[in-house]
Design a protein around this motif. Structure first.
Motif, mmCIF file in Angstrom:
data_model
loop_
_atom_site.group_PDB
_atom_site.id
_atom_site.type_symbol
_atom_site.label_atom_id
_atom_site.label_comp_id
_atom_site.label_asym_id
_atom_site.label_seq_id
_atom_site.Cartn_x
_atom_site.Cartn_y
_atom_site.Cartn_z
ATOM 1 N N ALA A 3 8.668 9.237 6.226
ATOM 2 C CA ALA A 3 7.256 8.889 6.031
ATOM 3 C C ALA A 3 6.763 9.342 4.672
ATOM 4 O O ALA A 3 5.876 8.731 4.072
ATOM 5 C CB ALA A 3 6.409 9.513 7.146
ATOM 6 N N ALA A 4 7.346 10.426 4.154
ATOM 7 C CA ALA A 4 6.891 10.961 2.865
ATOM 8 C C ALA A 4 7.222 10.030 1.709
ATOM 9 O O ALA A 4 6.588 10.088 0.655
ATOM 10 C CB ALA A 4 7.516 12.340 2.626
ATOM 11 N N THR A 5 8.268 9.193 1.894
ATOM 12 C CA THR A 5 8.684 8.283 0.803
ATOM 13 C C THR A 5 8.141 6.878 1.002
ATOM 14 O O THR A 5 8.396 6.004 0.185
ATOM 15 C CB THR A 5 10.225 8.227 0.729
ATOM 16 O OG1 THR A 5 10.733 7.708 1.968
ATOM 17 C CG2 THR A 5 10.798 9.601 0.473
ATOM 18 N N THR A 6 7.414 6.660 2.095
ATOM 19 C CA THR A 6 6.867 5.335 2.350
ATOM 20 C C THR A 6 5.696 5.062 1.404
ATOM 21 O O THR A 6 4.764 5.867 1.296
ATOM 22 C CB THR A 6 6.373 5.217 3.800
ATOM 23 O OG1 THR A 6 7.463 5.487 4.683
ATOM 24 C CG2 THR A 6 5.827 3.813 4.065
ATOM 25 N N LYS A 7 5.754 3.955 0.712
ATOM 26 C CA LYS A 7 4.690 3.611 -0.232
ATOM 27 C C LYS A 7 3.512 3.010 0.518
ATOM 28 O O LYS A 7 3.690 2.215 1.433
ATOM 29 C CB LYS A 7 5.202 2.615 -1.269
ATOM 30 C CG LYS A 7 6.270 3.176 -2.198
ATOM 31 C CD LYS A 7 6.693 2.137 -3.237
ATOM 32 C CE LYS A 7 7.746 2.705 -4.169
ATOM 33 N NZ LYS A 7 8.185 1.703 -5.170
ATOM 34 N N PRO A 8 2.304 3.394 0.143
ATOM 35 C CA PRO A 8 1.127 2.816 0.813
ATOM 36 C C PRO A 8 1.018 1.333 0.468
ATOM 37 O O PRO A 8 1.464 0.897 -0.599
ATOM 38 C CB PRO A 8 -0.039 3.610 0.208
ATOM 39 C CG PRO A 8 0.465 4.072 -1.120
ATOM 40 C CD PRO A 8 1.940 4.333 -0.912
ATOM 41 N N PRO A 9 0.453 0.555 1.357
ATOM 42 C CA PRO A 9 0.314 -0.877 1.081
ATOM 43 C C PRO A 9 -0.617 -1.118 -0.103
ATOM 44 O O PRO A 9 -1.556 -0.351 -0.352
ATOM 45 C CB PRO A 9 -0.280 -1.434 2.381
ATOM 46 C CG PRO A 9 -0.972 -0.252 3.012
ATOM 47 C CD PRO A 9 -0.130 0.934 2.650
ATOM 48 N N LEU A 10 -0.341 -2.166 -0.859
ATOM 49 C CA LEU A 10 -1.179 -2.508 -2.004
ATOM 50 C C LEU A 10 -2.487 -3.105 -1.515
ATOM 51 O O LEU A 10 -2.492 -3.995 -0.666
ATOM 52 C CB LEU A 10 -0.445 -3.503 -2.907
ATOM 53 C CG LEU A 10 0.828 -2.983 -3.576
ATOM 54 C CD1 LEU A 10 1.508 -4.114 -4.351
ATOM 55 C CD2 LEU A 10 0.518 -1.823 -4.506
ATOM 56 N N ASP A 11 -3.567 -2.629 -2.066
ATOM 57 C CA ASP A 11 -4.890 -3.090 -1.662
ATOM 58 C C ASP A 11 -5.245 -4.371 -2.417
ATOM 59 O O ASP A 11 -5.258 -4.385 -3.660
ATOM 60 C CB ASP A 11 -5.929 -2.006 -1.957
ATOM 61 C CG ASP A 11 -7.307 -2.411 -1.476
ATOM 62 O OD1 ASP A 11 -8.026 -3.068 -2.258
ATOM 63 O OD2 ASP A 11 -7.642 -2.089 -0.323
ATOM 64 N N THR A 12 -5.532 -5.434 -1.694
ATOM 65 C CA THR A 12 -5.809 -6.736 -2.303
ATOM 66 C C THR A 12 -7.001 -6.679 -3.244
ATOM 67 O O THR A 12 -6.942 -7.157 -4.383
ATOM 68 C CB THR A 12 -6.067 -7.790 -1.208
ATOM 69 O OG1 THR A 12 -4.906 -7.904 -0.393
ATOM 70 C CG2 THR A 12 -6.410 -9.143 -1.822
ATOM 71 N N ASP A 13 -8.080 -6.086 -2.793
ATOM 72 C CA ASP A 13 -9.294 -6.036 -3.619
ATOM 73 C C ASP A 13 -9.081 -5.242 -4.899
ATOM 74 O O ASP A 13 -9.577 -5.613 -5.969
ATOM 75 C CB ASP A 13 -10.456 -5.438 -2.821
ATOM 76 C CG ASP A 13 -10.914 -6.353 -1.689
ATOM 77 O OD1 ASP A 13 -10.666 -7.576 -1.802
ATOM 78 O OD2 ASP A 13 -11.506 -5.857 -0.719
ATOM 79 N N GLN A 14 -8.327 -4.158 -4.792
ATOM 80 C CA GLN A 14 -8.053 -3.341 -5.975
ATOM 81 C C GLN A 14 -7.218 -4.108 -6.995
ATOM 82 O O GLN A 14 -7.468 -4.049 -8.196
ATOM 83 C CB GLN A 14 -7.350 -2.050 -5.579
ATOM 84 C CG GLN A 14 -8.265 -1.011 -4.952
ATOM 85 C CD GLN A 14 -7.550 0.307 -4.730
ATOM 86 O OE1 GLN A 14 -6.328 0.405 -4.900
ATOM 87 N NE2 GLN A 14 -8.307 1.335 -4.339
ATOM 88 N N LEU A 15 -6.201 -4.835 -6.509
ATOM 89 C CA LEU A 15 -5.349 -5.607 -7.416
ATOM 90 C C LEU A 15 -6.167 -6.663 -8.159
ATOM 91 O O LEU A 15 -6.028 -6.847 -9.374
ATOM 92 C CB LEU A 15 -4.220 -6.270 -6.635
ATOM 93 C CG LEU A 15 -3.159 -5.324 -6.069
ATOM 94 C CD1 LEU A 15 -2.180 -6.098 -5.191
ATOM 95 C CD2 LEU A 15 -2.413 -4.626 -7.196
#
Length: 332
Positions: A3-15
């Motif tokens: 879990a520590a190496t799992t990347k958070p999902p990319l936020d559509t609005d931020q992109l």
């Protein structure tokens, strides 16, 4: 996966917001250039226009990539130009620069070491130097014959490090130089086509009907007294979807196409006794061999036809073409 190496999902609005921020930054950088155009830009244009040799564009790193593109744009729009890598220049390639040339140097800082090394050689040759930089008091700026300010308040990079807005501004200034000079030269579509013979515009402006038409043994033609059967055999052999109907002197009397065949078959018809003059379309649309192939495209599209017969000034058949010939030639 841990879990520590799992990347958070990319936020559509931020992109989307980040992308828009880059556009806004770069649009502002280019827009600011308009107010800076003045005597220096005019001087640079005059140097490029009056160059009796070639324009030598140089720059390191990202500026070098921009320089490569500017050199290509200049060369394709009537100003002979090439890109010279400044690091290679100091190891012998500076011999490519002659007294007839103009140098266009690009450096946002104006202190790029590889450029500064070759400045004394450029000065000794008496070669005019156009500098494109973001720092007006830099070493490169002080050495310039014509100084173009392409400075930007900030890069689009959030850390203000990666060359982004500054390279966009330099590219836009290069385009402005190239277009201003090409218009001053009276550079035409035909001139552009000669510089781009393999491109779509080159093919459209340089190819003539005679370059794409079928002729000789490939040309389908029958006499007006030939039977419909013989006409269909000629169409089948030549594969153009039609046959010309011409008199004994070769003058075009009509054309018979696949469309005519469909209409013929709608009524009882004897293929052996029916003559081509009875079923042909008389006085068909024709074109001459020296006309641009683009004109053939225009005729085919406006007349909603698929084939064209090519004739000389006496109306004698010399060739034929169809949509597929134009598509293969890249003019349609």
């Amino acid at each position: 996966m841990d879990a520590a190496t799992t990347k958070p999902p990319l936020d559509t609005d931020q992109l989307l917001a980040r992308g828009r921020r880059v556009f806004e930054t770069e649009i502002a950088a280019v827009a600011a250039l308009q107010d800076r155009l003045g005597t220096a830009f005019v001087a640079a244009c005059r140097l490029l226009h009056g160059c009796r040799g070639r324009v030598v564009v140089t720059g390191m790193g990202k500026s070098g990539h921009i320089g490569n593109k500017i050199a290509a744009t200049l060369a394709s729009t009537g100003t002979p130009s090439f890109f010279l890598h400044p690091a290679e220049a100091s190891h012998g390639d500076i011999g490519m620069i002659t007294r007839e040339d103009v140098v266009l140097a690009i450096s946002n800082s104006g202190e790029t070491a590889e450029l500064l090394i070759i400045l004394p050689v450029i000065k000794r040759l008496g070669v005019p130097l156009i500098a494109m930089t973001g720092r007006l008091h830099s070493t490169l700026a002080r050495a310039a014959t014509a100084l173009l300010d392409v400075g930007v308040p900030a890069e689009a990079c959030p850390y203000n490090l990666a060359p982004t807005a500054s390279t966009t501004a330099a590219l836009a200034m290069g385009d402005a130089l190239a277009v201003a000079v090409l218009e001053a030269r009276g550079f035409s579509e035909q001139d552009f086509a000669r510089s781009h013979p393999g491109g779509a515009l080159g093919r459209r402006l340089l190819l003539h009907v005679e370059d794409v038409m079928r002729s000789g043994d490939e040309l389908p033609v029958v006499a007006p007294e030939a039977s419909l059967r013989d006409g269909l055999l000629e169409m089948s052999r030549k594969g153009l979807g039609m046959t010309a109907v011409a008199d004994q002197d070769g003058r075009v009397l009509g054309i018979y196409t696949d469309g005519d065949l469909r209409r013929t078959l709608d009524r009882p018809t004897d293929l052996r006794t029916t003559r081509m003059r009875e079923v042909m379309t008389a006085d068909p649309r024709t074109i001459t061999a020296r006309v641009l192939a683009a004109e053939a495209v225009r005729l085919i599209e406006t007349q909603r036809i698929s084939q064209l017969l090519v004739v000389d000034e006496r109306g004698v058949l010399v060739g034929a073409l169809n949509v597929h010939d134009l598509l293969r030639a890249g003019v349609m």
